[in-house]
Design an enzyme around this catalytic site. Sequence first.
Site, mmCIF file in Angstrom:
data_model
loop_
_atom_site.group_PDB
_atom_site.id
_atom_site.type_symbol
_atom_site.label_atom_id
_atom_site.label_comp_id
_atom_site.label_asym_id
_atom_site.label_seq_id
_atom_site.Cartn_x
_atom_site.Cartn_y
_atom_site.Cartn_z
ATOM 1 N N CYS A 26 38.437 -3.276 -12.522
ATOM 2 C CA CYS A 26 37.158 -2.548 -12.404
ATOM 3 C C CYS A 26 37.392 -1.103 -11.979
ATOM 4 O O CYS A 26 37.836 -0.834 -10.852
ATOM 5 C CB CYS A 26 36.260 -3.275 -11.399
ATOM 6 S SG CYS A 26 34.800 -2.351 -10.901
ATOM 7 N N CYS A 45 35.327 0.146 -8.966
ATOM 8 C CA CYS A 45 35.827 -0.478 -7.731
ATOM 9 C C CYS A 45 36.948 0.359 -7.122
ATOM 10 O O CYS A 45 37.080 0.447 -5.892
ATOM 11 C CB CYS A 45 36.345 -1.882 -8.016
ATOM 12 S SG CYS A 45 35.090 -3.035 -8.624
#
Length: 303
Positions: free
Chosen positions: A31, A34
Amino acid sequence: MINVTVANFEAEVIEASMHTPVLVDFWAPWCGPCKVIGPLLEKLETDYAGRFKLVKIDSDQEQQLAAAFGVRSIPTCVLLMNGQPVDGFMGAMPEGQIKAFLDKHLPAGAEEAEADAAEPDAQDALAQGDLDGALEKMREAVQAAPDNDDARFDLVKLLLEMGQDDDAKVAFAPVIAKTAGVRRLDSLQRWMAARDAQADVPDPDARAAELQAAIAANKRDFDSRFALAQLLMAYGQWTAAMDELLEILMRDKAWKDDLARKTFIAILDVIDPPKPKVAEGQVPPEDPTVATYRRRLSSVVLS
């Protein structure tokens, strides 16, 4: 920061949240957002010095926990207190918004409490016309809590109102990097830019007359309108400045990447007085001028 699995979830999250708020960061190695928010959350955990605990849960590896929290996209952050989720957010928000989220729920730290205690004294001094006394209290508040953006906003605003622009810039310097994520700080920067833009204007009245003549000749001369708004803003003629900005917005809402709207909002932030404390559940009264111009902005932007 602790990595949490099903095996240690009860101890590291539920039990820990009984005495310290726990922020759970659901993430995954693939991600991209993230990777942006992760280091930022770790920095804030350090900055907040024990006011909350950060844990990370790999949503791919711990699908049972992700499902239990209803995680549908990542990053997702959930704040737990006393064993229960109390709030959360999704996406890689900027630092200022994350701090606002945390400050809404976390108990004040010692520095923040000291800064909050100084605020009423500063406002009392202002009400009595004691600008130097208010300035001293505001400096104390910022010194006690350098990361308290509200305390710094009040200090820089008063310095500008007192014409101490150089001191204001020094006080503002530590938070320049935060302006993209903290709207009130961005508003101060826009006010300082307006004042700087007039530094080399020898005769403000003559300059205003020149700009007004250009506008009279061409009502869509938005550059002249904005320059006039900045001139008025620099000298504290707030409503006249907002009137000029509204004239731009009525003709071109998105002019120069929303420059007129953002500057209008900056003025509202600068002139909005501190809200008095009211009983729980009540809404503090809004300044009549601010309320009127907020409505005018909404009317123009939404039309």
